[in-house]
Design a protein around this motif. Sequence first.
Motif, PDB file in Angstrom:
ATOM      1  N   PRO A 310     -46.652  -6.798  17.188  1.00 19.09           N
ATOM      2  CA  PRO A 310     -47.497  -5.677  16.725  1.00 19.09           C
ATOM      3  C   PRO A 310     -48.463  -6.096  15.625  1.00 19.09           C
ATOM      4  O   PRO A 310     -49.605  -5.631  15.579  1.00 19.09           O
ATOM      5  CB  PRO A 310     -46.473  -4.652  16.212  1.00 19.09           C
ATOM      6  CG  PRO A 310     -45.219  -4.961  16.961  1.00 19.09           C
ATOM      7  CD  PRO A 310     -45.217  -6.454  17.122  1.00 19.09           C
ATOM      8  N   VAL A 313     -51.352  -7.832  17.316  1.00 17.94           N
ATOM      9  CA  VAL A 313     -52.236  -6.868  17.974  1.00 17.94           C
ATOM     10  C   VAL A 313     -53.130  -6.166  16.948  1.00 17.94           C
ATOM     11  O   VAL A 313     -54.341  -5.980  17.167  1.00 17.94           O
ATOM     12  CB  VAL A 313     -51.397  -5.843  18.763  1.00 17.94           C
ATOM     13  CG1 VAL A 313     -52.262  -4.665  19.210  1.00 17.94           C
ATOM     14  CG2 VAL A 313     -50.745  -6.511  19.974  1.00 17.94           C
ATOM     15  N   ALA A 314     -52.542  -5.782  15.817  1.00 21.26           N
ATOM     16  CA  ALA A 314     -53.318  -5.111  14.786  1.00 21.26           C
ATOM     17  C   ALA A 314     -54.392  -6.036  14.217  1.00 21.26           C
ATOM     18  O   ALA A 314     -55.515  -5.604  13.940  1.00 21.26           O
ATOM     19  CB  ALA A 314     -52.394  -4.625  13.668  1.00 21.26           C
ATOM     20  N   ALA A 334     -47.300  -5.742  23.763  1.00 23.91           N
ATOM     21  CA  ALA A 334     -47.524  -5.171  22.430  1.00 23.91           C
ATOM     22  C   ALA A 334     -48.780  -4.322  22.406  1.00 23.91           C
ATOM     23  O   ALA A 334     -48.811  -3.262  21.754  1.00 23.91           O
ATOM     24  CB  ALA A 334     -47.612  -6.298  21.400  1.00 23.91           C
ATOM     25  N   PHE A 335     -49.834  -4.751  23.120  1.00 23.16           N
ATOM     26  CA  PHE A 335     -51.045  -3.934  23.214  1.00 23.16           C
ATOM     27  C   PHE A 335     -50.728  -2.600  23.878  1.00 23.16           C
ATOM     28  O   PHE A 335     -51.209  -1.541  23.442  1.00 23.16           O
ATOM     29  CB  PHE A 335     -52.122  -4.673  24.002  1.00 23.16           C
ATOM     30  CG  PHE A 335     -53.059  -5.474  23.152  1.00 23.16           C
ATOM     31  CD1 PHE A 335     -54.001  -4.846  22.349  1.00 23.16           C
ATOM     32  CD2 PHE A 335     -53.012  -6.852  23.152  1.00 23.16           C
ATOM     33  CE1 PHE A 335     -54.872  -5.587  21.565  1.00 23.16           C
ATOM     34  CE2 PHE A 335     -53.872  -7.600  22.372  1.00 23.16           C
ATOM     35  CZ  PHE A 335     -54.812  -6.974  21.570  1.00 23.16           C
ATOM     36  N   ARG A 337     -47.805  -0.993  23.993  1.00 23.34           N
ATOM     37  CA  ARG A 337     -47.007  -0.141  23.109  1.00 23.34           C
ATOM     38  C   ARG A 337     -47.863   0.492  22.027  1.00 23.34           C
ATOM     39  O   ARG A 337     -47.759   1.686  21.747  1.00 23.34           O
ATOM     40  CB  ARG A 337     -45.880  -0.967  22.472  1.00 23.34           C
ATOM     41  CG  ARG A 337     -44.794  -1.399  23.435  1.00 23.34           C
ATOM     42  CD  ARG A 337     -43.545  -1.822  22.679  1.00 23.34           C
ATOM     43  NE  ARG A 337     -43.802  -2.866  21.684  1.00 23.34           N
ATOM     44  CZ  ARG A 337     -43.798  -4.169  21.948  1.00 23.34           C
ATOM     45  NH1 ARG A 337     -43.559  -4.579  23.201  1.00 23.34           N
ATOM     46  NH2 ARG A 337     -44.017  -5.045  21.001  1.00 23.34           N
ATOM     47  N   LEU A 338     -48.725  -0.304  21.407  1.00 21.70           N
ATOM     48  CA  LEU A 338     -49.557   0.252  20.349  1.00 21.70           C
ATOM     49  C   LEU A 338     -50.612   1.203  20.896  1.00 21.70           C
ATOM     50  O   LEU A 338     -50.980   2.185  20.236  1.00 21.70           O
ATOM     51  CB  LEU A 338     -50.220  -0.872  19.545  1.00 21.70           C
ATOM     52  CG  LEU A 338     -49.484  -1.235  18.245  1.00 21.70           C
ATOM     53  CD1 LEU A 338     -48.123  -1.857  18.561  1.00 21.70           C
ATOM     54  CD2 LEU A 338     -50.309  -2.172  17.385  1.00 21.70           C
ATOM     55  N   ARG A 341     -48.915   4.453  21.289  1.00 22.96           N
ATOM     56  CA  ARG A 341     -48.636   5.016  19.972  1.00 22.96           C
ATOM     57  C   ARG A 341     -49.908   5.590  19.350  1.00 22.96           C
ATOM     58  O   ARG A 341     -49.913   6.691  18.784  1.00 22.96           O
ATOM     59  CB  ARG A 341     -48.042   3.938  19.089  1.00 22.96           C
ATOM     60  CG  ARG A 341     -47.423   4.436  17.795  1.00 22.96           C
ATOM     61  CD  ARG A 341     -46.674   3.306  17.117  1.00 22.96           C
ATOM     62  NE  ARG A 341     -45.610   2.802  17.966  1.00 22.96           N
ATOM     63  CZ  ARG A 341     -45.008   1.618  17.793  1.00 22.96           C
ATOM     64  NH1 ARG A 341     -45.415   0.831  16.802  1.00 22.96           N
ATOM     65  NH2 ARG A 341     -44.046   1.243  18.598  1.00 22.96           N
ATOM     66  N   TYR A 342     -51.014   4.872  19.478  1.00 23.03           N
ATOM     67  CA  TYR A 342     -52.276   5.351  18.918  1.00 23.03           C
ATOM     68  C   TYR A 342     -52.781   6.573  19.675  1.00 23.03           C
ATOM     69  O   TYR A 342     -53.357   7.496  19.081  1.00 23.03           O
ATOM     70  CB  TYR A 342     -53.328   4.239  18.960  1.00 23.03           C
ATOM     71  CG  TYR A 342     -53.060   3.095  18.008  1.00 23.03           C
ATOM     72  CD1 TYR A 342     -52.203   3.245  16.926  1.00 23.03           C
ATOM     73  CD2 TYR A 342     -53.665   1.858  18.193  1.00 23.03           C
ATOM     74  CE1 TYR A 342     -51.947   2.207  16.054  1.00 23.03           C
ATOM     75  CE2 TYR A 342     -53.428   0.802  17.329  1.00 23.03           C
ATOM     76  CZ  TYR A 342     -52.557   0.984  16.257  1.00 23.03           C
ATOM     77  OH  TYR A 342     -52.317  -0.050  15.405  1.00 23.03           O
TER      78      TYR A 342
END
Length: 352
Positions: A310, A313-314, A334-335, A337-338, A341-342
């Motif tokens: 994560p 990715v950030a 990870a992209f 999942r985020l 979430r976003y």
Amino acid sequence: MPKTSARLLSLLSLLQARRDWPGALLAERLDVSPRTVRRDVDRLRELGYPVAAMKGPDGGYRLDAGTELPPLLFDDEQAVALAVALQIATASGAGIEEAAARALNTVRQVLPARLRHRVDTLRVTAVDRPESRPGPQVDSGVLMAIGAAVHAREVLRFDYRPVSAPVPVRPETETETEAEGEGGRGVLPPPPRRVEPHHLVTWGRRWYLVGWDLDRADWRTFRADRIAPRTPAGPRFTPRELPGGSVAAFITARFRGTTATGDGVGGWPCRGEVILALPAAEVLRHTREGIVEELGPDRCRLVLGSWSWPGLVAAIGRFDADIEVIGPPELSSAFARLAARYAAAATPPRHP
């Protein structure tokens, strides 16, 4: 000031300036006879200064270390530097904060008015980054034991206690994570570490030992606040060449997650590759630890590392450009999942 007292202070200042002084040269600098120099040296000895006489054709004198700390003389620049250093030491995390504050007060009281004004205009205030818990304090005796082993080039034997608190997202060193697993599950405590100590360094208000671990045959860093030295020390050793050419390069590489050989991102536990819809020159301005390859006027390849997927990715998302993931699959996951979430965060909440 009487002439003899002034001459004694000048003689003491000269003896502190260099290790060995020929008697004839001292007499010349003070514009007195060699006999007067001998008498003045005897007066300094009576005051507690350990002045040793050197034998030889020319003879001479040396200011040695004594059993007690005698009064010292400092020039203006040395006095200011000492006061500033003591201000910094009050926030060093080395367990000497109170002693440093008392020493600073002692030095300030005897400073001439012109120097006291210079010191008072430079007030150093250490502000720590907000943390969930205060930084660890290191016993000054531990630092002295480590420093003595580094100076004597003797193998250091010590117990390295595991972390009692939860493991942080980003471990300070590879050794810390490794140590957390040692002794935590077994009945018997782990054997003492055997390390060739090379450097005692401070980073981010924490103290670390850099050394060659004899049992693991590798360079390691150890948190000094987790070290409990054992006695006696081990045998003497011949220092090895530190990777990176200097302790600064080595420790910087370790804490940035890179290898000391400078391969860019090889030391990060999570490493990914993407294509960004941005010019390479623009990406280079905002990353210091990645590898950027130009693919066209508005496209570039970026290889970057981080302590977590994560987090990686950030770091990539901050470029605010279209992204094509090359790999590995963990980066794509990870992209995803985020992104979910976003998307959820962007949806207005439903209130009854």
